[in-house]
Design a protein around this motif. Structure first.
Motif, PDB file in Angstrom:
ATOM      1  N   ALA A  55       4.682  11.874 -16.549  1.00 55.82           N
ATOM      2  CA  ALA A  55       5.185  10.843 -15.630  1.00 55.82           C
ATOM      3  C   ALA A  55       5.954   9.774 -16.394  1.00 55.82           C
ATOM      4  O   ALA A  55       5.424   9.165 -17.326  1.00 55.82           O
ATOM      5  N   ASP A  57       8.365   7.689 -14.374  1.00 53.47           N
ATOM      6  CA  ASP A  57       9.126   7.055 -13.299  1.00 53.47           C
ATOM      7  C   ASP A  57       8.841   5.557 -13.204  1.00 53.47           C
ATOM      8  O   ASP A  57       9.302   4.892 -12.273  1.00 53.47           O
ATOM      9  N   HIS A  58       8.090   5.009 -14.157  1.00 58.56           N
ATOM     10  CA  HIS A  58       7.635   3.617 -14.077  1.00 58.56           C
ATOM     11  C   HIS A  58       8.775   2.619 -13.857  1.00 58.56           C
ATOM     12  O   HIS A  58       8.586   1.569 -13.253  1.00 58.56           O
ATOM     13  N   MET A  86       7.832  14.002 -13.797  1.00 61.67           N
ATOM     14  CA  MET A  86       7.828  13.116 -12.625  1.00 61.67           C
ATOM     15  C   MET A  86       8.720  11.938 -12.964  1.00 61.67           C
ATOM     16  O   MET A  86       8.428  11.157 -13.889  1.00 61.67           O
ATOM     17  N   ARG A 107      10.663  10.869  -7.684  1.00 61.03           N
ATOM     18  CA  ARG A 107      10.204   9.643  -7.021  1.00 61.03           C
ATOM     19  C   ARG A 107      11.005   9.455  -5.735  1.00 61.03           C
ATOM     20  O   ARG A 107      12.232   9.387  -5.780  1.00 61.03           O
ATOM     21  N   GLN A 141       4.332   6.837  -2.829  1.00 60.97           N
ATOM     22  CA  GLN A 141       3.182   5.952  -3.015  1.00 60.97           C
ATOM     23  C   GLN A 141       2.493   5.711  -1.669  1.00 60.97           C
ATOM     24  O   GLN A 141       3.167   5.446  -0.672  1.00 60.97           O
ATOM     25  N   VAL A 173       0.801   9.740  -3.879  1.00 60.39           N
ATOM     26  CA  VAL A 173       0.237   9.011  -5.015  1.00 60.39           C
ATOM     27  C   VAL A 173      -0.597   7.864  -4.465  1.00 60.39           C
ATOM     28  O   VAL A 173      -0.060   6.953  -3.829  1.00 60.39           O
ATOM     29  N   LYS A 203      -2.205  12.668  -5.996  1.00 57.69           N
ATOM     30  CA  LYS A 203      -2.481  12.089  -7.316  1.00 57.69           C
ATOM     31  C   LYS A 203      -3.398  10.894  -7.123  1.00 57.69           C
ATOM     32  O   LYS A 203      -3.162  10.046  -6.254  1.00 57.69           O
ATOM     33  N   GLY A 226      -2.955   8.936 -15.503  1.00 65.56           N
ATOM     34  CA  GLY A 226      -3.543   8.515 -16.781  1.00 65.56           C
ATOM     35  C   GLY A 226      -3.972   7.057 -16.759  1.00 65.56           C
ATOM     36  O   GLY A 226      -4.994   6.680 -17.310  1.00 65.56           O
ATOM     37  N   GLY A 227      -3.151   6.215 -16.107  1.00 65.56           N
ATOM     38  CA  GLY A 227      -3.449   4.786 -16.088  1.00 65.56           C
ATOM     39  C   GLY A 227      -3.032   4.110 -17.372  1.00 65.56           C
ATOM     40  O   GLY A 227      -2.276   4.672 -18.175  1.00 65.56           O
ATOM     41  N   MET A 252       0.357  12.353 -16.350  1.00 63.81           N
ATOM     42  CA  MET A 252       0.077  11.313 -17.328  1.00 63.81           C
ATOM     43  C   MET A 252       1.363  10.724 -17.886  1.00 63.81           C
ATOM     44  O   MET A 252       2.294  11.457 -18.194  1.00 63.81           O
ATOM     45  N   GLY A 253       1.380   9.412 -18.005  1.00 61.04           N
ATOM     46  CA  GLY A 253       2.546   8.732 -18.533  1.00 61.04           C
ATOM     47  C   GLY A 253       2.232   7.949 -19.793  1.00 61.04           C
ATOM     48  O   GLY A 253       2.372   8.436 -20.913  1.00 61.04           O
ATOM     49  N   ARG A 254       1.734   6.708 -19.595  1.00 56.67           N
ATOM     50  CA  ARG A 254       1.570   5.806 -20.746  1.00 56.67           C
ATOM     51  C   ARG A 254       0.672   6.371 -21.831  1.00 56.67           C
ATOM     52  O   ARG A 254       0.904   6.137 -23.019  1.00 56.67           O
TER      53      ARG A 254
HETATM   54  C1  5RP Z   1       3.588   4.858 -10.526  1.00 61.61           C
HETATM   55  C2  5RP Z   1       3.233   6.255 -10.827  1.00 61.61           C
HETATM   56  C3  5RP Z   1       3.433   6.671 -12.184  1.00 61.61           C
HETATM   57  O1  5RP Z   1       4.258   7.765 -12.286  1.00 61.61           O
HETATM   58  C4  5RP Z   1       2.166   7.057 -12.838  1.00 61.61           C
HETATM   59  O2  5RP Z   1       1.012   6.555 -12.222  1.00 61.61           O
HETATM   60  C5  5RP Z   1       2.199   6.566 -14.166  1.00 61.61           C
HETATM   61  O3  5RP Z   1       1.436   7.292 -14.969  1.00 61.61           O
HETATM   62  P1  5RP Z   1       0.445   6.554 -15.928  1.00 61.61           P
HETATM   63  O4  5RP Z   1      -0.467   5.720 -15.060  1.00 61.61           O
HETATM   64  O5  5RP Z   1      -0.293   7.706 -16.579  1.00 61.61           O
HETATM   65  O6  5RP Z   1       1.239   5.760 -16.894  1.00 61.61           O
HETATM   66  O7  5RP Z   1       2.821   6.999  -9.997  1.00 61.61           O
HETATM   67  O8  5RP Z   1       2.705   4.327  -9.644  1.00 61.61           O
END
Ligand code: 5RP
Length: 293
Positions: A55, A57-58, A86, A107, A141, A173, A203, A226-227, A252-254
């Protein structure tokens, strides 16, 4: 002139063999149409039945997030290890090579920035453009309990209608506002509402207590977010606990692109999700890969 096919004795009709019909590998997706299943098979690995979605797309609401200042530099080298991306259509068109062959989750909602009320989103992508870009799924979302709950759920149901018309999946999401408690009770409520209203998959966040009841009560696949950034070992524990309790993978992103070695982290997460590695084994893999020059 086509060659005549006139030797019936050589034909094999296997009249005693019933036609094979393989069950589709994803929970709750058996009755979907062929194109939708084919797109889902580009997101989820049919062998493991799971996915590692990357992920990034932040930026759609918070601009150049740490680790995403230059997606061409930080993310493009990771593409070989991602089952699915994503992302926003802006980053897809401007930065991602069209030779990428994995799944694409675009997104599809947006509007407010971090400076405003985040739940006040609108649909931000047409189904025609999503199909033009070969999207496998649209991500929207959903703010259950949020200020603009009904509007965000309406965004979901409109995208589901459009996705069904074109064979494109919809990923709901579950976005949890700061004022809400992130527990199994809330996650069961939010994920089940998304599934009941037609999301192809959902998600959500992992919760320590009772996450297996969240996956059990949701009739379609769940992937976990991931958060915020955790130490690598803890992020691997999170992924391992989630899949052990019924998650069909991670988005998972961050915890990947902010890791000390993003490529090593992505491969370690893959070992958990697709090969059943435990957190200790995956962390050892991470350390070995990260130490390579
Ligand atoms: C934004 C999203 C993000 O793509 C996703 O939650 C981010 O991933 P991560 O929390 O792992 O950084 O859905 O709300």
């Amino acid at each position: 002139m086509p060659e005549a096919d006139d030797s019936p004795a050589d034909k094999q009709f296997f009249v005693d063999v019933p036609q094979r019909a393989e069950p589709f590998f994803l929970k709750g997706c058996e009755h979907l149409d062929w194109g939708l299943k084919n797109r889902l098979a580009s997101i989820f690995n049919p062998v493991s039945g799971r996915t590692v979605m990357l992920a990034f797309d932040h930026g759609y609401f918070q601009g150049p997030t740490t680790g995403l200042e230059r997606v061409d530099v930080s993310i493009v080298p990771l593409l070989p290890w991602a089952d699915t991306l994503m992302l926003t259509r802006g980053i897809l068109r401007s930065v991602i090579p069209p030779t990428y062959r994995g799944g694409l989750v675009l997104r599809a909602s947006g509007g407010p920035s971090i400076l405003k009320e985040l739940s006040n989103e609108e649909i931000a992508l047409s189904i025609e453009d999503a199909v033009r870009l070969n999207a496998a799924a649209l991500a929207v979302q959903v703010f259950v309990g949020g200020e603009h709950e009904t509007k965000s759920i309406h965004n979901l149901t409109r995208l589901v209608d459009q996705g069904q018309r074109h064979g494109v999946a919809v990923l709901a999401v579950t976005a949890v506002g700061r004022e809400l408690v992130r527990d199994a009770k809330y996650m069961r409520l939010a994920t089940r509402i998304c599934a009941e209203l037609g999301a192809t998959y959902v998600k959500t966040y992992y919760v320590d207590d009772g996450f297996d009841t969240v996956t059990a009560a949701c009739p379609v696949p769940i992937v976990i977010a991931g958060g915020k950034k955790l130490p690598e070992r803890e992020a691997l524990e999170l992924a391992a606990s989630a899949v052990a309790q019924g998650a069909a993978g991670v988005d998972m992103g961050r915890n990947i692109f902010q890791a000390a070695s993003p490529a090593a982290m992505l491969q370690a997460v893959r070992a958990v999700v697709h090969e059943g590695a435990n957190a200790g084994e995956a962390h050892e893999l991470y350390r070995q890969l990260a130490a390579r020059p």
